[in-house]
Design a protein around this motif. Structure first.
Motif, PDB file in Angstrom:
ATOM      1  N   ILE A 125      -1.952   4.557  -5.806  1.00 34.74           N
ATOM      2  CA  ILE A 125      -1.594   3.253  -5.263  1.00 34.74           C
ATOM      3  C   ILE A 125      -1.984   3.239  -3.787  1.00 34.74           C
ATOM      4  CG2 ILE A 125       0.340   1.769  -4.547  1.00 34.74           C
ATOM      5  CD1 ILE A 125      -0.101   1.453  -7.462  1.00 34.74           C
ATOM      6  N   ASP A 126      -2.819   2.286  -3.407  1.00 34.36           N
ATOM      7  CA  ASP A 126      -3.116   2.105  -1.988  1.00 34.36           C
ATOM      8  C   ASP A 126      -3.825   0.776  -1.784  1.00 34.36           C
ATOM      9  OD1 ASP A 126      -6.008   2.530  -2.385  1.00 34.36           O
ATOM     10  OD2 ASP A 126      -5.402   4.590  -2.796  1.00 34.36           O
ATOM     11  N   THR A 127      -4.017   0.437  -0.518  1.00 33.60           N
ATOM     12  CA  THR A 127      -4.652  -0.833  -0.173  1.00 33.60           C
ATOM     13  C   THR A 127      -6.157  -0.665  -0.011  1.00 33.60           C
ATOM     14  OG1 THR A 127      -4.360  -0.377   2.164  1.00 33.60           O
ATOM     15  CG2 THR A 127      -2.596  -1.591   1.078  1.00 33.60           C
ATOM     16  N   ALA A 134       3.910   8.592   2.676  1.00 27.57           N
ATOM     17  CA  ALA A 134       2.857   9.425   2.084  1.00 27.57           C
ATOM     18  C   ALA A 134       1.450   9.058   2.560  1.00 27.57           C
ATOM     19  CB  ALA A 134       2.940   9.337   0.559  1.00 27.57           C
ATOM     20  N   HIS A 191      -6.802  10.556  -3.149  1.00 32.07           N
ATOM     21  CA  HIS A 191      -5.440  10.944  -2.787  1.00 32.07           C
ATOM     22  C   HIS A 191      -5.350  11.392  -1.336  1.00 32.07           C
ATOM     23  CE1 HIS A 191      -3.852  10.206  -6.766  1.00 32.07           C
ATOM     24  NE2 HIS A 191      -4.891  10.856  -7.275  1.00 32.07           N
ATOM     25  N   ARG A 237      -3.380  14.158   4.167  1.00 28.09           N
ATOM     26  CA  ARG A 237      -2.390  13.120   3.915  1.00 28.09           C
ATOM     27  C   ARG A 237      -1.004  13.663   4.232  1.00 28.09           C
ATOM     28  NH1 ARG A 237      -1.329  11.752  -2.149  1.00 28.09           N
ATOM     29  NH2 ARG A 237       0.035  10.274  -1.079  1.00 28.09           N
ATOM     30  N   LYS A 273      -2.103   8.504   3.314  1.00 30.66           N
ATOM     31  CA  LYS A 273      -3.339   9.201   2.946  1.00 30.66           C
ATOM     32  C   LYS A 273      -4.376   8.942   4.034  1.00 30.66           C
ATOM     33  CE  LYS A 273      -3.287   7.043  -1.249  1.00 30.66           C
ATOM     34  NZ  LYS A 273      -3.631   6.821  -2.691  1.00 30.66           N
ATOM     35  N   TRP A 274      -5.380   9.813   4.145  1.00 33.31           N
ATOM     36  CA  TRP A 274      -6.435   9.662   5.175  1.00 33.31           C
ATOM     37  C   TRP A 274      -5.798   9.465   6.556  1.00 33.31           C
ATOM     38  CZ3 TRP A 274      -6.248   5.683   1.236  1.00 33.31           C
ATOM     39  CH2 TRP A 274      -6.878   6.066   0.056  1.00 33.31           C
ATOM     40  N   SER A 327      -3.376   5.475   8.802  1.00 37.86           N
ATOM     41  CA  SER A 327      -4.564   6.015   8.149  1.00 37.86           C
ATOM     42  C   SER A 327      -5.809   5.436   8.808  1.00 37.86           C
ATOM     43  CB  SER A 327      -4.559   5.631   6.673  1.00 37.86           C
ATOM     44  OG  SER A 327      -4.727   4.234   6.561  1.00 37.86           O
ATOM     45  N   TYR A 332      -1.008   9.110 -10.497  1.00 36.68           N
ATOM     46  CA  TYR A 332      -1.095   7.678 -10.206  1.00 36.68           C
ATOM     47  C   TYR A 332      -1.709   7.477  -8.826  1.00 36.68           C
ATOM     48  CZ  TYR A 332       2.767   7.548  -6.809  1.00 36.68           C
ATOM     49  OH  TYR A 332       3.550   7.715  -5.684  1.00 36.68           O
TER      50      TYR A 332
END
Ligand SMILES: Nc1nc2c(c(=O)[nH]1)N[C@H]1C(S)=C(S)[C@@H](COP(=O)(O)O)O[C@H]1N2
Ligand SMILES: [Mo]
Length: 550
Positions: A272-274, A410, A393, A398, A412-413, A359, A270
């Motif tokens: 999920i992020d902005t 969690a 991801h 991350r 990421k980046w 991030s 899955y």
């Protein structure tokens, strides 16, 4: 002759709607649709398309996250209240970004229509409208994280181009107003009349639309061609871990056919992020800054990570927005450097109780300091299931923190770790109404049979997955039609930070039946029956589903 007339809109429509040939009051709806107001709206849409597409094309040479459409969408996401985020994910799932783009397109289209009509009636207001549009876009571009002021240039050029096109098209409309016979498509009686017509207006609009489409597509292709981060990721060689992952024992997979694979393949994990546009980071440019309440600031580059004592372990991630029975959870093998070691290099000052990780695109998460220091092996991950992190991801680095929902752990980046205190800073979603901490709640999910499935009478296999990261799952129970709770057969546990699957044999008799499931965690606590929405700190309650046995 290009000056707009000073007539009031009402009078002006009358003068145009009474050309020599047409009788007032006898206009068909189709005719009215191509009246001056509709044409002006069309001019507005064409101008807006020019602003966006020109900026998109030139933007290919600037930061990808700073092109107008992406920046506008990202700004919109940043202003999303928790109920709306929750609604978007509940309604559109991982298609929430597509839904956002569709919503944006409709909004821009409507505003552009208004812009065209306003410009036709009062040019100064039209100019103001285009400048306002430019200003809003520039505003959302330059307020993106890690974006340079020069990234506003594409929008400025696009705005100028849009203004020129709007002026050109609106001028055609004013001319038609001055010579109503022309608007009606009649031959010129007045020798002064310039050779322009409704047809010429449509031609100009068509050319503009086509040019915009080409510019926008060209911009997209150019950006893709200019980016080589995906190739770099594909050819990245991961080092061997100093501490390899525990071997996966036989029997981790549920015996019930159709249950989710115990190990989630990267492509099915899955997301999920902005991030509307996935951040593209070159490993040569990546740097992590560790600062705040530390004895000495630490800066790590990617080579430092490759050279570190890496660990590998299976960890299941879960999203706080996951509803009961939802699938925003996944289990992967991660390779990375323990965050504990990074914090040790920096030295933690007294009074710190939180690490705010940020991030490159401005998302942030607040993670309790002790969780990053204890033996659960929170890590700065560079590998996922034996490969470099996929771009979506978090490539190249991350965070993976067992036991906490992704929104507080969690990142990421990731490019920044600030050692601080919960009292002093708030993370991205906490500022938007979600909780500041997010331990994962115990959850049992029924995956087979599906809700409202029809199954044949006799022995029916029920099965699914349960999780309670860092506490582990010690029991899953199933209840049929409100009868006694009966223990399911648990699959082998790899560790308390991975999910655990289960299966249950049921002698099904014909008719409708209700199935419920609940889990017990390693502390002996039974999953709560109390229903809670995902906002603010995760959904709870027992999953209940109806099946029909035939
Ligand atoms: N940079 C960044 N990191 C982020 C997020 C984000 O929006 N931006 N979302 C978090 C949330 S809410 C979750 S649930 C996890 C999801 O990780 P995945 O997409 O790899 O499954 O990432 C976390 N890390
Ligand atoms: Mo999440």
């Amino acid at each position: 002759m290009d000056k707009p007339s000073t007539q009031t809109p009402r009078a002006e429509e009358l003068s145009i709607r009474t050309p020599a040939r047409t009788q007032p009051g006898k206009q068909t709806p189709a005719k009215r649709l191509s009246g001056p107001t509709a044409l002006a709206a069309l001019a507005g849409v064409a101008a807006a398309a020019v602003v966006l597409s020109v900026a998109e094309l030139i933007g290919a040479f600037f930061t990808a996250r700073a092109t107008p459409v992406i920046a506008l969408g990202s700004t919109f996401i940043d202003f999303t209240p928790p109920w709306m985020k929750d609604f978007a994910i509940a309604t559109f799932g991982t298609n929430d970004k597509l839904a956002l783009f569709v919503g944006m397109a409709v909004t821009i289209l409507l505003l552009a229509c208004v812009l065209g009509i306003v410009a036709y009636r009062k040019w100064a207001l039209g100019v103001l409208g285009v400048l306002l549009m430019g200003a809003v876009i520039v505003g959302s571009v330059v307020t993106r994280a890690s974006v340079k002021p020069l990234d506003a240039i594409p929008t400025l050029i696009g705005t100028a181009a849009g203004l020129i096109v709007l002026r050109f098209l609106i001028t055609r409309l004013w001319r038609m107003r001055q010579w109503p016979d022309m608007e009606a498509g009649l031959a010129a009686k007045d020798p002064e009349r310039p050779a322009t017509s409704r047809r010429a207006f449509f031609a100009a609009t068509g050319v503009t639309a086509a040019a915009s489409a080409i510019a926008a597509t060209g911009g997209r292709l150019l950006s893709a061609a200019r980016s080589n981060v995906a190739q770099a990721r594909d050819s990245l060689q991961l080092p061997a871990p100093a501490k390899p992952a525990a071997a996966v024992p036989a029997g981790v997979q549920s015996k019930t056919p159709g249950v989710t694979p115990w190990l989630t393949p990267n492509n099915d994990f899955y997301r999920i992020d902005t991030a509307l546009s996935v951040p593209e980071i070159n490993v040569q440019d990546w740097e992590l800054r560790v600062h705040g309440l530390v004895d000495r600031e630490v800066r790590l580059n990617f080579q430092d990570l490759l050279d570190a004592q890496l660990i590998e372990s299976h960890v299941s991630l879960t999203c706080v927005s996951n509803p009961v029975a939802g699938n925003l959870a996944g289990n992967a093998k991660w390779l990375g450097m323990p965050i504990r070691d990074v914090l040790k290099m920096a030295g933690i000052k007294d009074g710190a109780d939180m690490v705010l990780s940020t991030s490159i695109d401005g998302f942030s998460a607040s993670t309790p300091l002790e969780v990053l220091q204890d033996d659960r092996d929170a890590m700065l991950a560079i590998g996922m299931n034996g490969q470099a992190l996929p771009l979506e991801h978090g490539y190249p680095v991350r965070m993976v923190v067992p036991g906490l929902y992704g929104f507080v752990s969690a990142t990421k980046w990731v490019v920044d770790l600030e050692v601080t205190r919960f009292a002093d800073s708030k993370a991205y979603w906490t500022q938007r109404g979600w909780s500041e901490r997010g331990p994962i709640k115990t959850m049992a999910r029924v995956e087979v049979p599906k809700s409202f499935a029809k199954v044949p009478a006799g022995r029916v296999a029920i099965g699914g997955t349960a999780w309670a990261q860092t506490r582990g799952i010690t029991k899953v129970e199933v209840q049929i039609d409100g009868g006694p709770w009966t223990e399911a057969v648990l699959s082998t546990e790899l560790s308390v930070v991975t999910w655990r699957q289960w299966s249950f044999d049921w002698e099904a008799t014909p008719g409708p039946h209700y199935i419920k499931a609940r889990a017990t965690d390693g502390t002996g606590e039974v999953q709560t029956e109390k229903r809670a929405d995902p906002v603010p700190d995760g959904a709870s309650g027992w999953q209940s589903l109806m099946v029909t046995v035939e």
